[in-house]
Design an enzyme around this catalytic site. Structure first.
Site, PDB file in Angstrom:
ATOM      1  N   LYS A  29      -4.995  -2.796  16.272  1.00 14.89           N
ATOM      2  CA  LYS A  29      -5.595  -1.777  15.410  1.00 14.89           C
ATOM      3  C   LYS A  29      -6.655  -0.966  16.157  1.00 14.89           C
ATOM      4  O   LYS A  29      -6.794   0.252  15.949  1.00 14.89           O
ATOM      5  CB  LYS A  29      -6.192  -2.434  14.166  1.00 14.89           C
ATOM      6  CG  LYS A  29      -5.130  -2.910  13.174  1.00 14.89           C
ATOM      7  CD  LYS A  29      -4.306  -1.738  12.653  1.00 14.89           C
ATOM      8  CE  LYS A  29      -3.365  -2.123  11.547  1.00 14.89           C
ATOM      9  NZ  LYS A  29      -2.639  -0.965  10.986  1.00 14.89           N
TER      10      LYS A  29
ATOM     11  N   ASN B 195      -9.887 -21.723   3.197  1.00 21.34           N
ATOM     12  CA  ASN B 195     -10.097 -22.032   4.606  1.00 21.34           C
ATOM     13  C   ASN B 195     -11.583 -21.963   4.916  1.00 21.34           C
ATOM     14  O   ASN B 195     -12.204 -20.921   4.777  1.00 21.34           O
ATOM     15  CB  ASN B 195      -9.323 -21.056   5.494  1.00 21.34           C
ATOM     16  CG  ASN B 195      -7.823 -21.141   5.292  1.00 21.34           C
ATOM     17  OD1 ASN B 195      -7.204 -20.225   4.751  1.00 21.34           O
ATOM     18  ND2 ASN B 195      -7.239 -22.237   5.710  1.00 21.34           N
TER      19      ASN B 195
ATOM     20  N   TYR C 229      -3.927  -9.005  16.328  1.00 15.11           N
ATOM     21  CA  TYR C 229      -3.822  -7.978  15.290  1.00 15.11           C
ATOM     22  C   TYR C 229      -4.971  -6.984  15.395  1.00 15.11           C
ATOM     23  O   TYR C 229      -4.770  -5.766  15.385  1.00 15.11           O
ATOM     24  CB  TYR C 229      -3.816  -8.625  13.905  1.00 15.11           C
ATOM     25  CG  TYR C 229      -3.890  -7.635  12.767  1.00 15.11           C
ATOM     26  CD1 TYR C 229      -2.775  -6.880  12.410  1.00 15.11           C
ATOM     27  CD2 TYR C 229      -5.071  -7.435  12.059  1.00 15.11           C
ATOM     28  CE1 TYR C 229      -2.830  -5.957  11.376  1.00 15.11           C
ATOM     29  CE2 TYR C 229      -5.135  -6.518  11.020  1.00 15.11           C
ATOM     30  CZ  TYR C 229      -4.018  -5.781  10.688  1.00 15.11           C
ATOM     31  OH  TYR C 229      -4.089  -4.862   9.670  1.00 15.11           O
TER      32      TYR C 229
ATOM     33  N   ILE D 281       0.836  -1.209   0.000  1.00 15.51           N
ATOM     34  CA  ILE D 281       0.000   0.000   0.000  1.00 15.51           C
ATOM     35  C   ILE D 281       0.864   1.251   0.000  1.00 15.51           C
ATOM     36  O   ILE D 281       0.632   2.193  -0.766  1.00 15.51           O
ATOM     37  CB  ILE D 281      -0.960  -0.014   1.201  1.00 15.51           C
ATOM     38  CG1 ILE D 281      -1.955  -1.171   1.077  1.00 15.51           C
ATOM     39  CG2 ILE D 281      -1.707   1.323   1.311  1.00 15.51           C
ATOM     40  CD1 ILE D 281      -2.879  -1.336   2.273  1.00 15.51           C
TER      41      ILE D 281
ATOM     42  N   SER E  80      -8.138  -0.818  10.377  1.00 16.59           N
ATOM     43  CA  SER E  80      -8.449  -2.122   9.794  1.00 16.59           C
ATOM     44  C   SER E  80      -9.890  -2.531  10.057  1.00 16.59           C
ATOM     45  O   SER E  80     -10.442  -2.279  11.136  1.00 16.59           O
ATOM     46  CB  SER E  80      -7.511  -3.181  10.369  1.00 16.59           C
ATOM     47  OG  SER E  80      -7.922  -4.483  10.006  1.00 16.59           O
TER      48      SER E  80
ATOM     49  N   THR F 198       8.929  -6.537   5.903  1.00 12.34           N
ATOM     50  CA  THR F 198       7.931  -7.053   4.962  1.00 12.34           C
ATOM     51  C   THR F 198       7.916  -6.239   3.668  1.00 12.34           C
ATOM     52  O   THR F 198       7.505  -6.742   2.632  1.00 12.34           O
ATOM     53  CB  THR F 198       6.519  -7.060   5.580  1.00 12.34           C
ATOM     54  OG1 THR F 198       6.173  -5.730   5.982  1.00 12.34           O
ATOM     55  CG2 THR F 198       6.459  -7.987   6.782  1.00 12.34           C
ATOM     56  N   GLY F 199       8.350  -4.984   3.720  1.00 12.37           N
ATOM     57  CA  GLY F 199       8.468  -4.175   2.507  1.00 12.37           C
ATOM     58  C   GLY F 199       9.612  -4.683   1.643  1.00 12.37           C
ATOM     59  O   GLY F 199      10.494  -5.410   2.107  1.00 12.37           O
TER      60      GLY F 199
END
Length: 333
Positions: free
Chosen positions: A159, A216, A155, A23, A131, A46-47
């Protein structure tokens, strides 16, 4: 939307945290096209360097390699900035269940570091990635910003905590922020590898490799999939907001459309048939439900439309067309 007709970022310095991520790199790309000066802060956990390699030689672009868990780095990055777009986070519900300590350190402590550094730097607007996971146990559809249940994962809790911190910073320090609750963002450059890859690139990788995608659950779970350009638009609107009915508010960023996982697989197969007829007979296989997953997600975007001026330009099918073509090209290159 022709952004240059609506936004004037010339000579403004904007910090994008997590700018080498999926993003963040799209936000940077658009801001540079609008002649903004952009400072990218990323630790590349992670980038990816390849996401920003096209910007490195741009004189308007500056890279700071550092971690939002480091307060001094956050101060350095925020100093002199007009605006901050905070995208850095450790995503994925399953990852947060496996490693809640790390998720808290990045998403909670990191958030506190960057919002406080931004306050001290006196930035005009602080926009942060919230989120849809915040809605948690609430079964109400569509999701309305003021109504949510209990968080279902570490997580989601981080947020939700970010939103609470932002509200406290307004009450305590009169520091303005805007939270954007993203709903299942997808598009080019989203990571296709790893156990925490998002569902659309995971399904695409399986289909392109002539393997059945793994769902899933029974495939009935549904999401409000949101193309990346819609998210960029929301960030630009939030960065330039001045109205009291927008500042210090939370907005859903989505398309207000619900698609099940089975329907998503069929849409991807339909688009891939243009490139490869062998996907026609591939059928998904069904595995166990994931812990912390919300069964259904559908956003109301009425508040974002009415107050932020948000108007998503890409629906799911249009966004998938661009995304599939990008992955086909880049997986073969």
């Amino acid at each position: 939307m022709i952004y240059s007709d609506f936004f004037n970022f010339k000579d403004k310095l904007i910090l994008v945290t997590g700018g080498a991520g999926f993003i963040g790199s799209h936000i940077i790309e658009t801001l540079l096209k609008l002649d903004a000066r952009v400072r990218c802060l990323d630790n590349f956990s992670t980038g990816k360097h390849k996401n920003i390699e096209a910007f490195i030689d741009n004189p308007l672009f500056e890279l700071i390699e550092g971690d939002i868990r480091d307060y001094e780095i956050c101060l350095k990055a925020a100093t002199g900035c007009d605006f901050v777009s905070h995208q850095a986070a450790l995503g994925s519900v399953p990852r947060s269940i496996e490693n809640p300590i790390l998720t808290h350190a990045v998403n909670s402590t990191g958030f506190l570091n960057i919002i406080d550094a931004s306050r001290k730097a006196k930035v005009k607007n602080f926009v942060y990635a919230a989120s849809s996971s915040t809605y948690g146990s609430s079964k109400a559809l569509p999701k309305i910003e003021s109504e949510f249940g209990e968080p279902l994962s570490p997580y989601a809790l981080t947020k939700l905590g970010n939103e609470k911190y932002a509200a406290v910073y307004k009450r305590t320090y009169d520091f303005n922020s805007i939270g954007l609750r993203y709903f299942n963002v997808f598009g080019p450059r989203q990571d296709i590898n790893g156990s925490y890859a998002a569902v659309i690139p995971k399904f695409l990788q399986a289909l392109i490799n002539h393997q059945p995608p793994v769902i899933n659950g029974d495939g009935s779970f549904s999401r409000d999939y949101t193309y990346i350009d819609n998210v960029v638009q929301a960030n630009l609107l939030a960065l330039t907001a001045t109205s009291d009915c927008v500042l210090n508010e939370i907005f859903n960023v989505a398309c207000a459309a619900q698609t099940s996982l089975v329907e998503l697989v069929n849409l991807l197969k339909h688009r891939l048939l243009i490139h490869d007829t062998k996907v026609q007979n591939l059928q998904p296989v069904f595995g166990p439900e994931r812990a912390g997953d919300v069964p259904h997600s559908l956003a109301s975007i009425t508040k974002a439309r009415n107050f932020l001026g948000y108007n998503p330009e890409f629906n799911l099918a249009e966004g998938l067309n661009v995304t599939v073509d990008w992955y086909i090209k880049n997986l073969k290159s």
